[in-house]
Enzyme design. Structure first.
Site, PDB file in Angstrom:
ATOM      1  CE  LYS A 123      -2.168  -1.208   3.796  1.00  0.00           C
ATOM      2  NZ  LYS A 123      -1.824  -2.625   3.983  1.00  0.00           N
ATOM      3  CB  THR A 124       3.626   2.394   2.181  1.00  0.00           C
ATOM      4  OG1 THR A 124       2.886   2.274   3.398  1.00  0.00           O
ATOM      5  CG2 THR A 124       4.538   3.598   2.279  1.00  0.00           C
ATOM      6  CD  GLU A 167      -0.272   2.931   3.569  1.00  0.00           C
ATOM      7  OE1 GLU A 167      -0.014   2.031   4.392  1.00  0.00           O
ATOM      8  OE2 GLU A 167       0.570   3.767   3.196  1.00  0.00           O
TER       9      GLU A 167
END
Length: 467
Positions: A123-124, A167
């Site tokens: 995600k990051t 995110e």
């Protein structure tokens, strides 16, 4: 669509408990940039605390009832804040509303074209790739990321454009609060064992998340990962949502044709609408290349030309702790990885293998994160370490958890040895630099790996190597 106004209702004077955390600090930064009077507390001093003060926020160190101002409009908490926190108790006394981090973030997205990036891992990186590419294209997005960008050097920013990239955290189901125009699902795997008992619960949670995509919006989802394939099937069966798949699978809408390793970068070629498109990603490994393709697909879903996006993605130079080069000493490169789930560990170790010169060895310093995760996935973590030439395994980093009987790093080292790995348990973190210096030779790669404070060892290892 016009950009949203500045400060949501009740967020004019927010107080953040644990303001230094990755998710919390991002929301605090955006509110401060929008003009809110931000305050908060954290357990210890940090660069993040200083960055918040530079934006005008008041940051207290330590948690105490008196840190909460009488005129606070709300108290923002994450799921990590315990019920006995003195500032939380003081908020109850003052009848100050308590707002979960995810609700605060959702309020910041109001009126903007939101892209929410979800998945068990990646995600990051993917959120960061989008933030950098959209900024490079002059679209001035707002973004909230779970890590600091290597370029802008921040995890969040209030932009004047109409796009908000965030995110979306599945760990506590809080990602179900968002109403994105585009949602990305990178993968769906069992993790966060304190909150999810089975894959069925994971699927139900992700289905609730995708169910919040606004009418006319798009789900971008991996075509290669089994959990994502199952989720896509469920979504198609239950809704008319537009689904765009990406990956190496033959039937992917955006097909990854080839990923070529070029040292610590990758060249990616995709097949899109019958045409090949090639671009460079300034991080190594197939895993990160696929993250870039997910970002590409999301931007296209917002109507941004594919060739412009592909070029702009080349401006992404990484995120702190995501295969971040910390330095080189005595011919040895030291690289830092946040990987803490077996799939992430395997992806990063494979990427480092591909980036290493012939004859170079890969040495890993691994710190397990959470007792619950180690109990459930310790065997798989140990098996992943078999990809390294040698590993040092530290004691478990507890973070927010209390110890579990019988759960130690031995679960990992035993599994690693059974898989043929060369592995050593290290109970004194301070002895690691000396141990690594005794193992490493010119040309080797040293990878510090884990979501805890193992990251602090990089500079010490470099200093010892340089002696």
């Amino acid at each position: 669509m016009a950009p949203a106004p500045g400060i949501p209702a009740a967020m004019e004077r927010p107080h953040f408990i644990g303001i230094g955390g990755a998710g919390m600090s991002g929301i605090a930064k955006i509110l401060a940039q929008r003009g809110a009077k931000v305050a908060g507390s954290d357990a210890k001093e940090s660069e993040t605390a200083e960055a918040l003060r530079a934006l005008g926020a008041t940051v207290h160190i330590g948690h105490a009832a008196e840190h909460l101002a009488d005129d606070a409009s709300c108290v923002v908490v994450s799921s990590a804040i315990r019920a006995d926190n003195p500032e939380l108790a003081r908020a109850a006394e003052l009848s100050v509303p308590v707002v979960h981090r995810s609700d605060a973030l959702a309020s910041l997205m109001g009126g903007l074209r939101a892209i929410a990036v979800a998945g068990t891992h990646g995600k990051t990186t993917t959120t960061s790739m989008l933030a950098v590419a959209l900024t490079e294209l002059g679209l001035d997005p707002s973004y909230a990321i779970g890590g600091d960008l290597a370029g802008p050097g921040t995890n969040a920013r209030h932009g004047e454009g109409e796009i908000f990239v965030a995110e979306a955290d599945e760990s506590d189901r809080s990602f179900q609060k968002y109403d994105p125009e585009v949602a990305i699902v990178l993968n769906v795997e069992l993790d966060h064992h304190a909150n999810y008992a089975s894959m069925d619960e994971i699927y139900e949670s992700f289905e609730a998340f995708t169910g919040k995509i606004v009418p006319g919006g798009t789900l971008v989802i991996a075509a290669d990962q089994p959990g994502a394939v199952e989720l896509a099937s469920r979504v198609r069966a239950s809704s008319a949502l537009k689904v765009v798949t990406y990956g190496a699978a033959e039937d992917a809408d955006i097909r990854v044709h080839k990923v070529t390793a070029r040292g610590l970068t990758s060249e990616v070629t995709v097949l899109l609408d019958g045409r090949f498109l090639t671009f460079t990603v300034s991080v190594p490994g197939r895993h990160y290349a696929h993250n870039a393709v997910a970002a590409l697909a999301a931007g296209i879903a917002l109507g941004i030309p594919a060739h412009n996006l592909a070029s702009a993605l080349g401006a992404y130079t990484g995120v702190k702790r995501r295969l971040q080069l910390k330095g080189e000493a005595a011919g040895v490169q030291v690289i830092d990885s946040y990987a803490h789930h077996p799939t992430e560990m395997t992806a990063d170790l494979e990427a480092m293998r591909a980036a290493a010169a012939p004859g170079s060895r890969l040495l890993v310093v691994f710190q397990p994160h959470l007792f619950s995760r180690t109990q459930e996935l310790g065997t798989e973590m140990g098996q992943a370490l078999a990809l390294a030439d040698a590993s040092l395994v530290l004691d478990i980093y507890p973070a927010r958890e209390d110890p579990l009987p019988g759960v130690t790093s031995a679960l990992i080292t035993d599994a690693a040895e059974a898989a043929g790995a060369t592995v050593t348990a290290v109970h004194d973190k301070g002895s690691v630099p000396e141990a690594v210096a005794g193992m490493a030779r010119p040309g080797d790669l040293v990878l510090t790996m884990g979501a805890g404070d193992v990251t602090d060892l990089g500079p010490d290892i470099l200093a010892r190597l340089g002696d």
